[in-house]
Design a protein around this motif. Sequence first.
Motif, PDB file in Angstrom:
ATOM      1  N   GLY A 116       0.796  -1.225   0.000  1.00 49.57           N
ATOM      2  CA  GLY A 116       0.000   0.000   0.000  1.00 49.57           C
ATOM      3  C   GLY A 116       0.827   1.272   0.000  1.00 49.57           C
ATOM      4  N   GLY A 117       2.148   1.128   0.005  1.00 51.80           N
ATOM      5  CA  GLY A 117       3.009   2.311   0.028  1.00 51.80           C
ATOM      6  C   GLY A 117       4.054   2.270  -1.069  1.00 51.80           C
ATOM      7  N   GLU A 118       5.086   3.034  -0.895  1.00 52.08           N
ATOM      8  CA  GLU A 118       6.166   3.130  -1.873  1.00 52.08           C
ATOM      9  C   GLU A 118       7.082   1.917  -1.761  1.00 52.08           C
ATOM     10  N   THR A 119       7.610   1.467  -2.897  1.00 53.88           N
ATOM     11  CA  THR A 119       8.575   0.362  -2.874  1.00 53.88           C
ATOM     12  C   THR A 119       9.922   0.880  -2.391  1.00 53.88           C
ATOM     13  N   LEU A 120      10.453   0.236  -1.371  1.00 52.17           N
ATOM     14  CA  LEU A 120      11.763   0.628  -0.853  1.00 52.17           C
ATOM     15  C   LEU A 120      12.852  -0.023  -1.702  1.00 52.17           C
ATOM     16  N   SER A 121      13.789   0.775  -2.194  1.00 47.39           N
ATOM     17  CA  SER A 121      14.905   0.235  -2.983  1.00 47.39           C
ATOM     18  C   SER A 121      16.180   0.961  -2.612  1.00 47.39           C
ATOM     19  N   PHE A 122      17.286   0.230  -2.629  1.00 45.35           N
ATOM     20  CA  PHE A 122      18.581   0.818  -2.308  1.00 45.35           C
ATOM     21  C   PHE A 122      19.693  -0.104  -2.782  1.00 45.35           C
ATOM     22  N   ASN A 123      20.929   0.395  -2.726  1.00 49.94           N
ATOM     23  CA  ASN A 123      22.108  -0.392  -3.085  1.00 49.94           C
ATOM     24  C   ASN A 123      22.783  -0.906  -1.824  1.00 49.94           C
ATOM     25  N   TYR A 124      23.334  -2.117  -1.906  1.00 51.75           N
ATOM     26  CA  TYR A 124      24.129  -2.675  -0.802  1.00 51.75           C
ATOM     27  C   TYR A 124      25.542  -2.927  -1.304  1.00 51.75           C
ATOM     28  N   LEU A 125      26.512  -2.359  -0.599  1.00 54.04           N
ATOM     29  CA  LEU A 125      27.920  -2.428  -0.990  1.00 54.04           C
ATOM     30  C   LEU A 125      28.676  -3.390  -0.076  1.00 54.04           C
ATOM     31  N   TYR A 126      29.480  -4.271  -0.679  1.00 55.90           N
ATOM     32  CA  TYR A 126      30.329  -5.155   0.121  1.00 55.90           C
ATOM     33  C   TYR A 126      31.658  -5.353  -0.600  1.00 55.90           C
ATOM     34  N   ASN A 127      32.694  -5.737   0.160  1.00 48.93           N
ATOM     35  CA  ASN A 127      33.984  -6.013  -0.475  1.00 48.93           C
ATOM     36  C   ASN A 127      33.984  -7.439  -1.006  1.00 48.93           C
ATOM     37  N   THR A 128      34.666  -7.611  -2.131  1.00 46.53           N
ATOM     38  CA  THR A 128      34.595  -8.855  -2.892  1.00 46.53           C
ATOM     39  C   THR A 128      35.028 -10.058  -2.070  1.00 46.53           C
ATOM     40  N   SER A 129      34.123 -11.009  -1.945  1.00 45.02           N
ATOM     41  CA  SER A 129      34.374 -12.247  -1.209  1.00 45.02           C
ATOM     42  C   SER A 129      33.176 -13.149  -1.440  1.00 45.02           C
ATOM     43  N   GLU A 130      33.443 -14.433  -1.621  1.00 44.15           N
ATOM     44  CA  GLU A 130      32.353 -15.386  -1.820  1.00 44.15           C
ATOM     45  C   GLU A 130      31.425 -15.412  -0.610  1.00 44.15           C
ATOM     46  N   THR A 131      32.001 -15.376   0.593  1.00 47.70           N
ATOM     47  CA  THR A 131      31.182 -15.405   1.804  1.00 47.70           C
ATOM     48  C   THR A 131      30.327 -14.151   1.920  1.00 47.70           C
ATOM     49  N   HIS A 132      30.922 -12.971   1.701  1.00 49.63           N
ATOM     50  CA  HIS A 132      30.152 -11.736   1.784  1.00 49.63           C
ATOM     51  C   HIS A 132      29.030 -11.728   0.745  1.00 49.63           C
TER      52      HIS A 132
ATOM     53  N   TRP B  18      14.600  -9.802   2.455  1.00 47.13           N
ATOM     54  CA  TRP B  18      13.939  -8.498   2.358  1.00 47.13           C
ATOM     55  C   TRP B  18      12.922  -8.480   1.225  1.00 47.13           C
ATOM     56  N   LYS B  19      13.281  -9.093   0.110  1.00 47.65           N
ATOM     57  CA  LYS B  19      12.389  -9.112  -1.049  1.00 47.65           C
ATOM     58  C   LYS B  19      11.140  -9.937  -0.749  1.00 47.65           C
ATOM     59  N   GLN B  20      11.333 -11.136  -0.205  1.00 50.17           N
ATOM     60  CA  GLN B  20      10.217 -12.037   0.015  1.00 50.17           C
ATOM     61  C   GLN B  20       9.289 -11.570   1.135  1.00 50.17           C
ATOM     62  N   LYS B  21       9.868 -11.025   2.188  1.00 51.00           N
ATOM     63  CA  LYS B  21       9.068 -10.649   3.350  1.00 51.00           C
ATOM     64  C   LYS B  21       8.510  -9.236   3.271  1.00 51.00           C
ATOM     65  N   LEU B  22       9.271  -8.329   2.642  1.00 47.93           N
ATOM     66  CA  LEU B  22       8.911  -6.906   2.689  1.00 47.93           C
ATOM     67  C   LEU B  22       8.748  -6.258   1.325  1.00 47.93           C
ATOM     68  N   GLY B  23       9.070  -6.999   0.260  1.00 52.18           N
ATOM     69  CA  GLY B  23       8.963  -6.413  -1.071  1.00 52.18           C
ATOM     70  C   GLY B  23      10.021  -5.372  -1.369  1.00 52.18           C
ATOM     71  N   VAL B  24      11.167  -5.455  -0.703  1.00 48.97           N
ATOM     72  CA  VAL B  24      12.240  -4.477  -0.863  1.00 48.97           C
ATOM     73  C   VAL B  24      13.144  -4.890  -2.026  1.00 48.97           C
ATOM     74  N   ASP B  25      13.507  -3.931  -2.871  1.00 52.10           N
ATOM     75  CA  ASP B  25      14.419  -4.183  -3.991  1.00 52.10           C
ATOM     76  C   ASP B  25      15.821  -3.690  -3.647  1.00 52.10           C
ATOM     77  N   VAL B  26      16.795  -4.592  -3.712  1.00 56.13           N
ATOM     78  CA  VAL B  26      18.177  -4.237  -3.371  1.00 56.13           C
ATOM     79  C   VAL B  26      19.098  -4.584  -4.538  1.00 56.13           C
ATOM     80  N   THR B  27      19.957  -3.658  -4.898  1.00 56.90           N
ATOM     81  CA  THR B  27      20.976  -3.883  -5.919  1.00 56.90           C
ATOM     82  C   THR B  27      22.307  -4.116  -5.229  1.00 56.90           C
ATOM     83  N   LEU B  28      22.956  -5.227  -5.545  1.00 54.89           N
ATOM     84  CA  LEU B  28      24.227  -5.570  -4.920  1.00 54.89           C
ATOM     85  C   LEU B  28      25.391  -4.979  -5.708  1.00 54.89           C
ATOM     86  N   GLU B  29      26.391  -4.483  -4.975  1.00 55.05           N
ATOM     87  CA  GLU B  29      27.600  -3.932  -5.595  1.00 55.05           C
ATOM     88  C   GLU B  29      28.800  -4.383  -4.777  1.00 55.05           C
TER      89      GLU B  29
END
Length: 538
Positions: A379-395, A406-417
């Motif tokens: 019923g509101g605005e879609t929350l979207s943002f970028n998430y930054l991490y240093n290169t690592s398979e675990t991260h 976040w996507k499944q529970k809250l409908g949040v769109d996140v772009t990974l960098e």
Amino acid sequence: MKHRSLLIPALLSGTLLSSVQAATVPDSATLADDQTFTYRVMDEFSSFDPQVVEGVVGAEVVRDMFEGLYNQDAEGKNVPGVALSHTVSDDNMTYTFTLRDNAKWSDGKPVTAGDFVYAWQRAVDPELASPYAWYMELMSIENASAIIAGDKPNTDLGVSAPDDHTLVVQLSQPLPYFDKMVSHATTFPAPKWAIDAHGKEWTRPENIVSNGAYVLTEHVLKERSVRKRNPMYWDNDNTVIEKVVTLNIGDEAQGLTRYRAGEVDKTEIPAGQYPTLKDEFPDEAYALPRLCNYYFTFNVASGPEAFKDARVRQALSYAIDRSVITDAVLQGGQFPAFTFTPGATANFEVPEVEYATMTQAERDAKAKELLTEAGYGEGGETLSFNYLYNTSETHQQVAIVATQMWKQKLGVDVTLENQEWKVFLETRGNQNFDMARGAWCGDYNEASTFLDLLTTPSGYNDGKYSNAKVDSLMTEAKSSQDTTPLYAEVEKILADEMPVVPIYHYSTNIMLDSAIQGWPINNVEQTWYSKDLYKVAQ
């Protein structure tokens, strides 16, 4: 001025000094002919300069090449380095360190108290712009804050050398754990003559002068570095490992492959593989509690407008099922985190914060409620943002799992960098991010090493969170005889305002060749020195 003596326990003779300062090889052990220790590092080091280096792996290398006032033993307790002992004035404001007379630099010059004065003044000098200048301020050294702010010259710092073997430190306020802070790289001495001669290139192998057990002999950028025994080191006779090699291997799976091939003696265990590797290598796979936290930090200063709303920050935190990350993804003995400070921290009592007492279903429901109240989600605005991490398979795996939740529970769109380590540090430090990965390993074993990060003046408060009450409580804690209620109140404020999302508290997950002996498995800071290791024949 009256002083009370604080000698390091049981260090009254040369024999006892050697027994705690270097590799202790049992009579029954047969040493390997080749005393080379080779280990994998993920990223290029930020620097070899003790006043500039940041990051855990960089500090490990610098600890081998430089020695400060005190080192740590296998249990994490202070033992003599360049300093043999210290005294403290009755008002707890003046520390006087007595330095050994046999410490030398790798070029043969004696290590003097003046070398520490120079290094500490250098660390707070705005001209150097040390990323750890704030650490010297945390040490409560007189005038550090004013010097860092540019209001006083660095020569006004409260540190002096009455003679070559006496270092006097004047504090601006009593600090009960001050002596725990002087095993940190930023406090190591520096060779003024080498820095004057070579400028920023003084740490190149052909120019560097160091006072630790090893000297840098080779450095191939993003590929390898080599350090060899320093014959001028005061305890060189008791050092066993001859050569230490680091190999830059960015991929954790490749690191494990090269470990299996015998090319490295130590590497990190890829996420999720500890149980299998422990079965296969029961004497070489380790999962050890470690004084580190893993968290996501919000840029509340220049990030998305939504992040200025504590309800949004809480919703994103509540929706993360930490046990899935620790038990299904990492599988290495990590601990789900609901406080910023790890429970393994000395004298820290984990306070009960409300969201930690909820079931995950209750947290998920509350997350949806909070996000809706803030005008996002259903019923509101879609929350979207970028998430930054240093290169690592675990991260990357942690990031993918969190963003899916976040996507499944809250409908949040996140772009990974992702970015390599040095670029990542610069980007995060300049607040050029929305949300970023954060992790902190204690610089000393006391809760303030974590909680001070979220005070307004902290140099590592990359999200620029600011709360006057947190600042006041942390200031009060520095001179308090009972910090427990103060730290508990800070943690509760952080849980309410959620400037960072605690994800888990670390376990050190490593493969260590059984031939390498002397690893400090009981040191929760995992502070290790190559000089304390030795390699047995197999």
